[in-house]
Write an enzyme that holds these catalytic residues in place. Structure first.
Site, mmCIF file in Angstrom:
data_model
loop_
_atom_site.group_PDB
_atom_site.id
_atom_site.type_symbol
_atom_site.label_atom_id
_atom_site.label_comp_id
_atom_site.label_asym_id
_atom_site.label_seq_id
_atom_site.Cartn_x
_atom_site.Cartn_y
_atom_site.Cartn_z
ATOM 1 C CG ASN A 17 -5.161 11.304 -4.791
ATOM 2 O OD1 ASN A 17 -4.551 11.438 -5.846
ATOM 3 N ND2 ASN A 17 -5.677 10.151 -4.400
ATOM 4 C CG ASP B 283 -1.935 1.132 1.166
ATOM 5 O OD1 ASP B 283 -2.969 0.943 0.508
ATOM 6 O OD2 ASP B 283 -1.682 2.204 1.771
ATOM 7 C CD GLU C 226 -4.591 3.996 -1.289
ATOM 8 O OE1 GLU C 226 -4.720 4.351 -0.102
ATOM 9 O OE2 GLU C 226 -5.513 4.065 -2.129
#
Length: 342
Positions: A228, A220, A263
Protein backbone atom coordinates in the site's frame (compact mmCIF):
# COMPACT_ATOMS: atom_id res chain seq x y z
CA UNK A 1 -48.91 -3.47 -9.24
CA UNK A 2 -50.49 0.00 -9.59
CA UNK A 3 -51.20 -0.77 -13.26
CA UNK A 4 -53.30 -3.85 -12.39
CA UNK A 5 -55.12 -1.99 -9.63
CA UNK A 6 -55.91 0.86 -12.01
CA UNK A 7 -57.34 -1.63 -14.50
CA UNK A 8 -59.54 -3.17 -11.81
CA UNK A 9 -60.66 0.27 -10.71
CA UNK A 10 -61.48 1.25 -14.30
CA UNK A 11 -63.43 -2.01 -14.67
CA UNK A 12 -65.52 -1.15 -11.60
CA UNK A 13 -65.99 2.40 -12.89
CA UNK A 14 -67.34 1.11 -16.23
CA UNK A 15 -69.63 -1.40 -14.52
CA UNK A 16 -71.17 1.31 -12.35
CA UNK A 17 -71.46 3.62 -15.35
CA UNK A 18 -73.54 0.89 -17.04
CA UNK A 19 -75.64 0.58 -13.87
CA UNK A 20 -76.13 4.36 -13.91
CA UNK A 21 -77.43 4.17 -17.47
CA UNK A 22 -79.63 1.18 -16.57
CA UNK A 23 -81.26 2.96 -13.62
CA UNK A 24 -81.80 6.13 -15.66
CA UNK A 25 -83.53 4.13 -18.40
CA UNK A 26 -85.69 2.27 -15.84
CA UNK A 27 -86.36 5.55 -13.99
CA UNK A 28 -85.08 4.28 -10.68
CA UNK A 29 -83.57 7.67 -9.96
CA UNK A 30 -82.51 7.09 -6.36
CA UNK A 31 -80.26 4.21 -7.48
CA UNK A 32 -79.04 6.40 -10.35
CA UNK A 33 -77.93 9.04 -7.81
CA UNK A 34 -76.12 6.36 -5.82
CA UNK A 35 -74.31 5.25 -8.99
CA UNK A 36 -73.28 8.84 -9.69
CA UNK A 37 -71.61 8.75 -6.28
CA UNK A 38 -70.04 5.37 -7.17
CA UNK A 39 -68.50 6.44 -10.48
CA UNK A 40 -67.17 9.58 -8.77
CA UNK A 41 -65.60 7.43 -6.04
CA UNK A 42 -63.80 5.28 -8.61
CA UNK A 43 -62.53 8.33 -10.46
CA UNK A 44 -61.14 9.63 -7.16
CA UNK A 45 -59.65 6.22 -6.46
CA UNK A 46 -57.55 6.41 -9.63
CA UNK A 47 -55.78 9.40 -8.10
CA UNK A 48 -55.42 7.61 -4.75
CA UNK A 49 -53.84 4.60 -6.46
CA UNK A 50 -51.47 6.84 -8.37
CA UNK A 51 -50.20 8.08 -4.99
CA UNK A 52 -49.90 4.44 -3.83
CA UNK A 53 -52.20 4.92 -0.84
CA UNK A 54 -53.31 1.29 -0.99
CA UNK A 55 -55.14 1.15 2.33
CA UNK A 56 -57.23 4.22 1.50
CA UNK A 57 -57.94 2.81 -1.98
CA UNK A 58 -59.13 -0.43 -0.39
CA UNK A 59 -61.48 1.44 1.96
CA UNK A 60 -62.98 3.41 -0.94
CA UNK A 61 -63.80 0.24 -2.88
CA UNK A 62 -64.93 -1.69 0.21
CA UNK A 63 -67.37 0.93 1.45
CA UNK A 64 -68.63 1.81 -2.03
CA UNK A 65 -69.55 -1.80 -2.82
CA UNK A 66 -70.95 -2.41 0.65
CA UNK A 67 -73.14 0.72 0.79
CA UNK A 68 -74.21 0.21 -2.82
CA UNK A 69 -75.42 -3.30 -1.99
CA UNK A 70 -77.15 -2.14 1.25
CA UNK A 71 -79.03 0.70 -0.47
CA UNK A 72 -79.89 -1.62 -3.36
CA UNK A 73 -81.43 -4.15 -0.96
CA UNK A 74 -83.41 -1.46 0.91
CA UNK A 75 -84.54 0.53 -2.15
CA UNK A 76 -85.37 -2.37 -4.48
CA UNK A 77 -85.95 -5.16 -1.99
CA UNK A 78 -84.45 -8.58 -1.35
CA UNK A 79 -85.56 -9.87 -4.77
CA UNK A 80 -83.26 -7.40 -6.54
CA UNK A 81 -80.25 -9.64 -5.82
CA UNK A 82 -78.08 -6.82 -4.48
CA UNK A 83 -76.84 -9.14 -1.75
CA UNK A 84 -74.63 -10.66 -4.49
CA UNK A 85 -72.85 -7.33 -4.77
CA UNK A 86 -71.80 -7.58 -1.12
CA UNK A 87 -70.35 -11.04 -1.83
CA UNK A 88 -68.04 -9.41 -4.37
CA UNK A 89 -66.25 -7.73 -1.45
CA UNK A 90 -64.95 -11.07 -0.12
CA UNK A 91 -62.19 -11.78 -2.68
CA UNK A 92 -61.29 -8.11 -2.63
CA UNK A 93 -60.60 -8.26 1.14
CA UNK A 94 -58.44 -11.36 0.63
CA UNK A 95 -56.49 -9.69 -2.16
CA UNK A 96 -55.85 -6.45 -0.28
CA UNK A 97 -54.79 -8.37 2.81
CA UNK A 98 -51.99 -9.93 0.74
CA UNK A 99 -51.17 -6.62 -0.92
CA UNK A 100 -50.95 -4.58 2.29
CA UNK A 101 -49.00 -7.34 4.06
CA UNK A 102 -46.54 -7.18 1.18
CA UNK A 103 -45.99 -3.44 1.03
CA UNK A 104 -47.03 -2.05 4.42
CA UNK A 105 -46.31 -5.00 6.78
CA UNK A 106 -49.90 -4.97 8.15
CA UNK A 107 -52.72 -6.59 6.22
CA UNK A 108 -56.48 -6.10 6.32
CA UNK A 109 -58.16 -6.85 9.65
CA UNK A 110 -60.43 -9.70 8.54
CA UNK A 111 -62.79 -9.87 11.56
CA UNK A 112 -63.61 -6.16 11.51
CA UNK A 113 -64.27 -5.92 7.78
CA UNK A 114 -66.15 -9.22 7.44
CA UNK A 115 -68.07 -8.55 10.65
CA UNK A 116 -69.14 -5.07 9.57
CA UNK A 117 -70.15 -6.35 6.13
CA UNK A 118 -72.19 -9.25 7.54
CA UNK A 119 -73.91 -7.03 10.12
CA UNK A 120 -74.75 -4.26 7.65
CA UNK A 121 -76.11 -6.66 5.04
CA UNK A 122 -78.15 -8.50 7.68
CA UNK A 123 -79.75 -5.22 8.82
CA UNK A 124 -80.55 -4.30 5.21
CA UNK A 125 -82.10 -7.73 4.62
CA UNK A 126 -84.28 -7.41 7.73
CA UNK A 127 -85.43 -3.96 6.60
CA UNK A 128 -86.23 -5.32 3.12
CA UNK A 129 -88.37 -8.08 4.64
CA UNK A 130 -90.20 -5.74 7.01
CA UNK A 131 -90.79 -2.83 4.62
CA UNK A 132 -91.88 -2.76 1.00
CA UNK A 133 -89.34 -1.64 -1.66
CA UNK A 134 -89.20 2.11 -2.33
CA UNK A 135 -89.54 1.35 -6.06
CA UNK A 136 -91.85 -1.22 -7.58
CA UNK A 137 -90.46 -2.39 -10.90
CA UNK A 138 -91.59 -5.02 -13.41
CA UNK A 139 -90.40 -8.60 -12.91
CA UNK A 140 -88.31 -8.50 -16.08
CA UNK A 141 -86.34 -5.59 -14.60
CA UNK A 142 -85.64 -7.65 -11.48
CA UNK A 143 -84.58 -10.60 -13.66
CA UNK A 144 -82.26 -8.42 -15.72
CA UNK A 145 -80.80 -6.81 -12.60
CA UNK A 146 -80.13 -10.16 -10.90
CA UNK A 147 -78.45 -11.46 -14.05
CA UNK A 148 -76.31 -8.32 -14.32
CA UNK A 149 -75.30 -8.55 -10.67
CA UNK A 150 -74.44 -12.24 -11.03
CA UNK A 151 -72.26 -11.48 -14.07
CA UNK A 152 -70.62 -8.64 -12.11
CA UNK A 153 -69.76 -10.95 -9.20
CA UNK A 154 -68.33 -13.60 -11.54
CA UNK A 155 -66.19 -11.01 -13.36
CA UNK A 156 -64.98 -9.51 -10.09
CA UNK A 157 -64.13 -12.92 -8.62
CA UNK A 158 -62.21 -13.81 -11.78
CA UNK A 159 -60.35 -10.53 -12.00
CA UNK A 160 -59.40 -10.40 -8.32
CA UNK A 161 -58.53 -14.06 -7.80
CA UNK A 162 -56.82 -14.68 -11.15
CA UNK A 163 -55.44 -11.38 -12.38
CA UNK A 164 -54.72 -9.40 -9.23
CA UNK A 165 -53.69 -12.35 -7.02
CA UNK A 166 -51.35 -13.45 -9.81
CA UNK A 167 -49.77 -10.00 -9.73
CA UNK A 168 -49.38 -10.21 -5.94
CA UNK A 169 -47.74 -13.64 -6.20
CA UNK A 170 -45.30 -12.27 -8.79
CA UNK A 171 -44.51 -9.33 -6.51
CA UNK A 172 -44.00 -11.70 -3.57
CA UNK A 173 -41.59 -13.78 -5.65
CA UNK A 174 -39.66 -10.67 -6.68
CA UNK A 175 -39.42 -9.50 -3.07
CA UNK A 176 -38.22 -12.94 -1.98
CA UNK A 177 -35.55 -12.84 -4.69
CA UNK A 178 -34.50 -9.34 -3.65
CA UNK A 179 -34.38 -10.42 -0.02
CA UNK A 180 -32.26 -13.40 -0.98
CA UNK A 181 -29.88 -11.15 -2.95
CA UNK A 182 -29.62 -8.69 -0.05
CA UNK A 183 -29.01 -11.56 2.35
CA UNK A 184 -26.23 -12.85 0.09
CA UNK A 185 -24.70 -9.39 -0.30
CA UNK A 186 -24.76 -8.84 3.46
CA UNK A 187 -22.53 -11.90 3.84
CA UNK A 188 -20.07 -11.01 1.07
CA UNK A 189 -17.02 -8.81 1.01
CA UNK A 190 -17.74 -5.99 -1.43
CA UNK A 191 -14.20 -5.82 -2.82
CA UNK A 192 -13.26 -9.46 -3.37
CA UNK A 193 -16.61 -11.23 -3.50
CA UNK A 194 -15.46 -13.60 -0.76
CA UNK A 195 -17.66 -14.32 2.25
CA UNK A 196 -17.28 -11.77 5.01
CA UNK A 197 -16.90 -12.55 8.71
CA UNK A 198 -20.64 -12.89 9.23
CA UNK A 199 -20.98 -15.23 6.27
CA UNK A 200 -18.26 -17.69 7.25
CA UNK A 201 -19.32 -17.69 10.89
CA UNK A 202 -22.64 -19.17 9.81
CA UNK A 203 -20.83 -22.07 8.11
CA UNK A 204 -18.58 -22.60 11.13
CA UNK A 205 -21.52 -22.46 13.55
CA UNK A 206 -23.50 -25.02 11.56
CA UNK A 207 -20.50 -27.34 11.33
CA UNK A 208 -19.78 -27.07 15.05
CA UNK A 209 -23.42 -27.61 16.00
CA UNK A 210 -23.78 -30.67 13.75
CA UNK A 211 -20.45 -32.16 14.84
CA UNK A 212 -19.02 -32.10 11.30
CA UNK A 213 -15.25 -32.49 11.11
CA UNK A 214 -13.56 -29.57 9.43
CA UNK A 215 -10.33 -27.60 9.26
CA UNK A 216 -9.54 -23.91 8.98
CA UNK A 217 -6.81 -21.96 7.24
CA UNK A 218 -5.86 -18.53 8.50
CA UNK A 219 -3.90 -16.67 5.83
CA UNK A 220 -2.23 -13.28 5.82
CA UNK A 221 -0.61 -11.44 2.89
CA UNK A 222 3.01 -10.72 3.76
CA UNK A 223 4.20 -7.09 3.82
CA UNK A 224 0.80 -5.84 2.69
CA UNK A 225 1.31 -2.45 4.31
CA UNK A 226 4.47 -2.04 2.27
CA UNK A 227 2.47 -2.75 -0.91
CA UNK A 228 0.00 0.00 0.00
CA UNK A 229 2.78 2.45 0.93
CA UNK A 230 4.84 1.74 -2.21
CA UNK A 231 2.17 1.31 -4.88
CA UNK A 232 -0.93 2.91 -3.35
CA UNK A 233 -4.17 1.60 -1.91
CA UNK A 234 -5.64 0.86 -5.34
CA UNK A 235 -2.77 -1.53 -5.88
CA UNK A 236 -3.50 -3.04 -2.47
CA UNK A 237 -7.07 -3.67 -3.60
CA UNK A 238 -5.73 -5.24 -6.80
CA UNK A 239 -3.53 -7.59 -4.74
CA UNK A 240 -6.43 -8.58 -2.48
CA UNK A 241 -8.62 -9.40 -5.46
CA UNK A 242 -5.92 -11.39 -7.23
CA UNK A 243 -4.94 -13.33 -4.11
CA UNK A 244 -8.61 -14.18 -3.50
CA UNK A 245 -8.87 -15.48 -7.08
CA UNK A 246 -5.75 -17.61 -6.60
CA UNK A 247 -7.12 -19.02 -3.33
CA UNK A 248 -10.42 -19.91 -4.96
CA UNK A 249 -8.57 -21.73 -7.74
CA UNK A 250 -6.66 -23.80 -5.17
CA UNK A 251 -9.44 -24.89 -2.83
CA UNK A 252 -12.25 -27.38 -3.38
CA UNK A 253 -15.79 -26.41 -4.43
CA UNK A 254 -17.10 -27.24 -0.97
CA UNK A 255 -14.61 -24.96 0.78
CA UNK A 256 -15.62 -21.46 1.87
CA UNK A 257 -13.18 -18.56 1.54
CA UNK A 258 -13.74 -15.38 3.55
CA UNK A 259 -12.10 -12.04 4.10
CA UNK A 260 -11.62 -12.13 7.84
CA UNK A 261 -10.32 -8.58 8.12
CA UNK A 262 -7.86 -6.33 6.27
CA UNK A 263 -5.48 -8.65 4.42
CA UNK A 264 -6.40 -11.72 6.50
CA UNK A 265 -8.31 -14.61 4.93
CA UNK A 266 -10.08 -17.39 6.80
CA UNK A 267 -10.97 -20.59 4.93
CA UNK A 268 -13.45 -23.23 6.10
CA UNK A 269 -12.67 -26.75 4.79
CA UNK A 270 -15.37 -29.32 5.66
CA UNK A 271 -14.26 -32.95 6.01
CA UNK A 272 -10.55 -32.07 6.08
CA UNK A 273 -8.12 -33.72 8.47
CA UNK A 274 -4.72 -32.39 9.54
CA UNK A 275 -2.93 -33.83 6.50
CA UNK A 276 -5.47 -32.65 3.93
CA UNK A 277 -5.49 -29.07 5.17
CA UNK A 278 -1.70 -28.80 4.99
CA UNK A 279 -1.74 -30.01 1.36
CA UNK A 280 -4.32 -27.38 0.39
CA UNK A 281 -2.55 -24.65 2.39
CA UNK A 282 0.78 -25.42 0.74
CA UNK A 283 -0.86 -25.38 -2.68
CA UNK A 284 -2.19 -21.89 -1.98
CA UNK A 285 1.14 -20.64 -0.62
CA UNK A 286 3.22 -21.97 -3.53
CA UNK A 287 0.74 -20.73 -6.17
CA UNK A 288 0.73 -17.20 -4.75
CA UNK A 289 4.54 -17.22 -4.53
CA UNK A 290 4.93 -18.32 -8.16
CA UNK A 291 2.52 -15.69 -9.50
CA UNK A 292 3.86 -12.43 -10.94
CA UNK A 293 1.76 -9.42 -9.90
CA UNK A 294 1.71 -6.61 -12.47
CA UNK A 295 0.05 -3.28 -11.69
CA UNK A 296 0.36 -0.10 -13.80
CA UNK A 297 3.39 -1.53 -15.58
CA UNK A 298 5.13 -2.51 -12.33
CA UNK A 299 5.76 -6.17 -11.53
CA UNK A 300 6.32 -7.52 -8.06
CA UNK A 301 6.02 -10.70 -6.02
CA UNK A 302 3.61 -11.48 -3.21
CA UNK A 303 3.81 -14.19 -0.56
CA UNK A 304 1.45 -15.39 2.13
CA UNK A 305 1.85 -16.94 5.56
CA UNK A 306 -0.63 -19.56 6.72
CA UNK A 307 -1.70 -21.17 9.98
CA UNK A 308 -3.96 -24.24 10.06
CA UNK A 309 -6.00 -26.14 12.61
CA UNK A 310 -8.59 -28.96 12.70
CA UNK A 311 -11.86 -28.99 14.61
CA UNK A 312 -11.50 -32.33 16.38
CA UNK A 313 -9.18 -30.81 19.00
CA UNK A 314 -11.61 -28.08 20.06
CA UNK A 315 -15.07 -27.51 21.49
CA UNK A 316 -15.55 -23.98 20.19
CA UNK A 317 -15.11 -21.99 16.99
CA UNK A 318 -13.13 -19.37 18.85
CA UNK A 319 -10.63 -21.99 20.02
CA UNK A 320 -10.03 -23.31 16.50
CA UNK A 321 -9.56 -19.84 15.02
CA UNK A 322 -7.32 -18.76 17.90
CA UNK A 323 -4.90 -21.65 17.35
CA UNK A 324 -4.82 -21.09 13.56
CA UNK A 325 -4.17 -17.39 14.18
CA UNK A 326 -1.37 -18.11 16.66
CA UNK A 327 0.28 -20.44 14.13
CA UNK A 328 -0.05 -17.79 11.44
CA UNK A 329 1.82 -15.23 13.55
CA UNK A 330 4.39 -17.80 14.55
CA UNK A 331 5.01 -18.22 10.82
CA UNK A 332 5.26 -14.45 10.42
CA UNK A 333 7.85 -14.27 13.17
CA UNK A 334 9.79 -17.18 11.63
CA UNK A 335 10.36 -15.41 8.31
CA UNK A 336 6.95 -15.42 6.52
CA UNK A 337 5.99 -17.32 3.33
CA UNK A 338 5.31 -20.62 5.07
CA UNK A 339 2.60 -22.94 6.39
CA UNK A 340 2.50 -23.66 10.12
CA UNK A 341 0.32 -26.61 11.13
CA UNK A 342 1.61 -27.53 14.59
Amino acid sequence: MVKELRRHNILLFLIHAVFLLFFLITRIYLMAYINIFSVTAYLLNLYILEKEHYRLAFNVVYFEILFHSIFGIIILGHSSGFIMLAIAVVPFIVYYDRLLSLYQSEGVRYPEYFGFMAGAVAVAEVISWKLPPLYKVPQEVYDGLRLALFILVVIDFYYVMVKLMGTVRSAENRLREQKSILERVSKQDALTGMENRRGIMEYLTRATTSGTQFAVIMLDIDNFKQVNDTHGHDCGDFVLIKVSNIINSCVRKCDVVSRWGGEEVLIYLPGCDAGDVVIIAERIRSTVESEMFIYNGRSFKITVTIGTEVSEKHDSIEGIIKVADERLYRGKNSGRNRVVSC
